[in-house]
Design an enzyme around this catalytic site. Structure first.
Site, PDB file in Angstrom:
ATOM      1  N   CYS B 153      47.694  64.341  25.797  1.00  0.00           N
ATOM      2  CA  CYS B 153      46.474  64.048  26.498  1.00  0.00           C
ATOM      3  C   CYS B 153      46.611  63.285  27.169  1.00  0.00           C
ATOM      4  CB  CYS B 153      45.699  62.815  24.765  1.00  0.00           C
ATOM      5  SG  CYS B 153      45.286  64.261  23.487  1.00  0.00           S
ATOM      6  N   HIS B 154      47.044  62.349  27.759  1.00  0.00           N
ATOM      7  CA  HIS B 154      47.333  60.969  28.183  1.00  0.00           C
ATOM      8  C   HIS B 154      48.925  61.260  28.547  1.00  0.00           C
ATOM      9  CE1 HIS B 154      43.529  60.623  26.572  1.00  0.00           C
ATOM     10  NE2 HIS B 154      43.342  60.424  27.899  1.00  0.00           N
ATOM     11  N   GLY B 155      49.732  61.960  28.223  1.00  0.00           N
ATOM     12  CA  GLY B 155      51.112  61.157  28.819  1.00  0.00           C
ATOM     13  C   GLY B 155      52.345  60.215  27.627  1.00  0.00           C
TER      14      GLY B 155
END
Lengths: 418, 189, 267
Positions: B153-155
């Site tokens: 999703c955001h690393g």
């Protein structure tokens, strides 16, 4: 009587509110200082009890709606999950189901009080008519609510009552299909009944507000049926009637608790503990007890459309009572002839209820109950359309007391014993 | 007798105070069922523990089990993964705390505090950033730079003990309470 | 339910039941036997021993044909019920197989087509003996054995009715009564023809607590169990109710005193 407000805001907060949204003033004027006749008896406590019942139904209902699933495949199971798995779910369900019966018990006493003491007579006609509207909304709400558990009686009761609409000529079957959302009672019907069951109580609450507002204009009637003539006739609502109402409310709640905790299925029907089966009709389809008198009327007429008209007419009749009764005297305490017919009417209603609870072919003492229902229905209509107008004109009422205060405190005031 | 508002004296009378108090006590006692009915039902509580069979899980393999509505990562670590985890300096981690339900809040994120039995790493598979399910890294398909998990999703990147190493997630992956019933069976919750 | 009919009758007049019948024998079901149960009355509770024995009867005799799908295994160790220990309840659950969730390949059946099964846990509901209504009817001569979770509340006459059915077999029908094929004579059932074969037999189960397993005993125990299955919260309800009524009576007393004091000079 509503007069100028006597509220005097004392604290800073009270003054601030009073200039912006005068709720404390409203509470003060309607529930604290409101002048109320000093001779109100037990039968006058049921208005407060009814407000309590509405509150109980709404609160327990909202709680049940957190767990109930309005889907034909899941509804029955969701109610059982409430009974078994939800913490105190059994309490919520039993309070709601028995609360409905208590609600109707109270409303019938409240209505019969109105009939006996002439509370529907001028200038209180609108209070009575708004009350009939509340009664209608209550019946609709109860009908929708009973369908929700999706038991055998839920399903078949819904089928029978919605099928009544098909009696209307030409458009009847279309109306029935429109109500069902399908070709028969089913999932679509259940969902919309749930939506309406959630909606109606809030409409009832609003109409109750109108009912109480309309009451506060002329003020309460009283068992003597005579107007308030001076401040000596009244006491402030608080603390005299707040405490009295609280006491009788607790007695009512004791009865309620006795049912909820020790006989929670007394008013119910065992068939509703069976899941709905569209292919199997139960041997006897019966509504809940509070709808039985009208059910008996419906079944006593062999023609479907006429039966519906008679049943509807029985409820619509109530609206006209303020104009059907021609008597100048309000309270049956002073109407010796009307009093007899009133009690006969009460017996007739109970008799109709009994007929409604039995099978179509039932007979007692060799008399088919359908004939008892027919005669009782005849008396029901005769009581309003014939007896009320006629008796008011031919009766000689007893002498009314000079005033409420004189009747309560006076030396020679021998108030008739009921 | 003229009807006036009741005088202040009656309000203090015992009987009125008693009525109001008893009424209030009753109302409070009645309030509890209405509040408690919103708590999880006995059916939900029956699902609060799950027993997981570990026999079929190979070293280097992860299975995902549903627990209390969340995904549970049950990973059988290889000796290399365990060693890599133990070699990390805990003080330098973005989140140096163990985030283990069975331990006090202040416990450090050592490998021993993250896995009771080093071979078995059991974590709640919910990224501590905004709740997505991170993807496990395998030798065949590496995800992220630390051999643990990568949240797409955001690393956010987690290591072989499920500790956050890089990315926006603030906490290490949570360790649920669990007990081993046998070598091949663990009860979570 | 009995009480309701009586009280309605009291107001309307004496209740004398005399429905007319057109032809021959009146096959209206007999009034249920007057069997007493420990859970009746405002202070009644469930007999734990009867509940555990009743569960055994349900499991060994009834569950073959009758589902009880509103019951879960975790109900067995909860207070107010048979109160098995958690370990016993888990063991009872583990002995029962339920359909397994799809495996990693997404399969729910094996190569032969039989459903994959797993042991039940406390969280599972009692599994039904048949997968659907048609299968149930096919295996029972077209009749559907009803679910037993609510049977005691779903029948007029309640526990006495169910007890009478279970102990009402093994009698000779009166002369002139025509028994329908594939049915059994039981005068406590409406119409006297019941599809269920007599389920209970003397020593049909062996009670672990040594109680003699007569038909009456087995019936009494299983009806107690089924009553609990219908109303698992009954004991909690009566306990709560007792407290509530004591409180309310106290409150009524105090309010009555306040009311009288307030109104002393106003009447």
């Amino acid at each position: 009587m509503s007069g100028p407000s006597t509220y005097n805001p004392k604290s800073g907060i009270e003054r601030w509110l009073d200039q912006r949204l005068p709720l404390p003033r409203l509470m003060h004027d309607t529930m604290a200082t409101f002048p109320t006749p000093r001779n109100l008896n037990i039968w006058y406590t049921f208005g407060g009890i009814l407000t309590f019942c509405l509150g109980v139904q709404i609160i327990t209902g909202v709680v049940l709606a957190m767990h109930y699933v309005a889907n034909a495949g899941l509804a029955f199971d969701s109610v059982e999950a409430i009974m078994r798995d939800v913490n105190y779910g059994w309490l919520m369900r039993y309070m709601h189901a028995n609360g409905a019966s208590m609600f109707f018990l109270a409303v019938y006493i409240h209505m019969f009080r109105g009939l006996y003491y002439g509370s529907y007579k001028a200038p209180r006609e609108l209070i009575w008519i708004i009350g009939v509207l509340i009664y209608l909304l209550m019946m609709a709400t109860a009908f929708f609510g009973y369908v929700l558990p999706w038991g055998q009686m839920s399903f078949w009761g819904a089928t029978v009552i919605t099928n009544l609409f098909s009696a209307i000529p030409v458009i009847g079957t279309h109306i029935a299909t429109w109500l069902w959302g399908d070709f028969a009672v089913g999932d679509a019907t259940l969902n919309r009944f749930f939506s309406l069951h959630y909606l109606l109580p809030f409409i009832i609450a609003g109409v109750v507000g109108l009912h109480i507002w309309a009451l506060h204009v002329p003020g309460n009637n009283n068992p003597l049926g005579i107007d308030v003539k001076s401040p000596q006739d009244t006491v402030p609502f608080h603390p005299y009637y707040t405490v009295k109402d609280a006491f009788y409310l607790v007695l009512f709640v004791i009865l309620f608790a006795a049912f909820v905790f020790f006989s929670p299925d007394f008013f119910g029907n065992p068939d509703n503990y069976q899941p709905a089966n569209p292919l199997v009709t139960p041997p006897d389809i019966v509504p809940e007890w509070y709808l039985l008198p009208f059910y008996a009327m419906l079944r006593s007429i062999p023609n479907k459309l006429l039966g519906v008209i008679v049943m509807g007419g029985a409820i619509v009749t109530l609206v006209f009572i303020p104009w059907l009764d021609t008597s100048r005297v309000r309270s049956c305490r002073f109407r010796p002839l009307m009093k007899q017919f009133f009690w006969a009417f009460a017996v007739c209603c109970v008799l109709l209820g009994y007929c409604g609870s039995q099978g179509v072919d039932a007979a007692r003492f060799g008399i088919p109950l359908v004939w008892v229902a027919r005669i009782a229905s005849l008396y029901y209509f005769a009581f309003f359309w014939l007896i009320m107008p006629i008796i008011g004109l031919i009766e000689t009422p007893k002498k009314l007391p000079a005033s409420i205060a004189q009747s309560v405190f006076g030396d020679n005031a021998a108030t008739p014993a009921e | 007798m003229a009807a006036t508002t009741s005088d202040a004296g009656t309000r203090r009378d015992f009987i009125y105070v008693a009525s109001a108090s008893i009424g209030a006590v009753g109302a409070a006692a009645l309030a509890w069922p209405f509040i408690d009915q919103m708590n999880p039902t006995t059916a939900a509580l029956a699902l609060a523990s799950t027993e997981v069979d570990l026999a079929a899980v190979q070293p280097g393999q992860q299975i995902i089990v549903k627990w209390r509505g969340h995904p549970l990562f049950v990973r059988r670590r290889t000796p290399a993964e365990i060693a890599a985890s133990k070699a990390v300096d805990v003080a330098s981690l973005p989140d140096p705390l163990a985030n283990n339900n069975a331990l006090p809040d202040s416990a450090p994120a050592t490998d021993a505090n993250r896995a009771v039995k080093p071979e078995w790493l059991i974590l709640i598979g919910v990224c501590t950033h905004l709740g997505c399910t991170p993807t496990v890294s395998t030798p065949a398909i590496p995800e992220g730079e630390y051999g643990g998990w990568l949240c797409h999703c955001h690393g956010s990147m987690y290591d072989t003990a499920g500790r956050i190493r890089k990315g926006p997630a603030p906490r290490n992956l949570e360790v649920p309470p669990y007990t081993f019933l046998s070598d091949t069976r663990v009860k979570v919750g | 339910m009995h009480l309701k009919t009586l009280s309605l009758g009291l107001v309307a007049g004496l209740l004398v039941s005399s429905t007319a019948f057109a032809e021959g024998l009146d096959t209206k079901r007999l009034h249920p036997k007057d069997e007493k149960f420990s859970f009746e009355g405002p202070f009644g509770t469930y007999d734990r021993g009867a509940l555990q024995r009743g569960f055994q009867v349900y499991k060994e005799v009834c569950a073959a044909c009758h589902s009880a799908q509103h019951l879960s295994f975790h109900n067995l160790d909860e207070p107010g019920g048979p109160e098995f220990t958690e370990a016993q309840a888990k063991a009872l659950a583990a002995a029962v197989k339920v359909p397994a969730e799809p495996n990693d390949k997404g399969e729910t059946t094996d190569e032969k087509g039989t459903a994959l099964m797993r042991s039940a846990t406390l969280a599972d509901h009692f599994p039904p003996p048949y997968p659907n209504e048609n299968a149930a009817r096919a295996n029972n001569g077209g009749a559907l054995p009803p679910d037993l979770s609510m049977i005691v509340k779903a029948r007029e006459g309640g526990p006495q009715y169910v007890y009478s059915i279970l102990t009402g077999f093994h009698q000779s029908p009166p002369a002139g009564f025509k028994l329908t094929a594939n049915k059994y004579y039981n005068p406590y059932f409406e119409g006297w023809n019941i599809s269920m074969p007599p389920p209970l037999a003397a020593n049909g189960v062996t009670y672990s607590d040594g109680t003699k397993a007569t038909i009456e005993q087995e019936a009494h125990d299983v009806v107690t169990f089924l009553a609990w299955a219908s109303e698992p919260k009954m004991e909690e309800r009566k306990r709560f109710g007792f407290g509530a009524l004591v409180f309310l009576i106290m409150l009524a007393g105090v309010l009555f005193a306040a009311y009288r004091k307030l109104w002393k000079d106003q009447h």
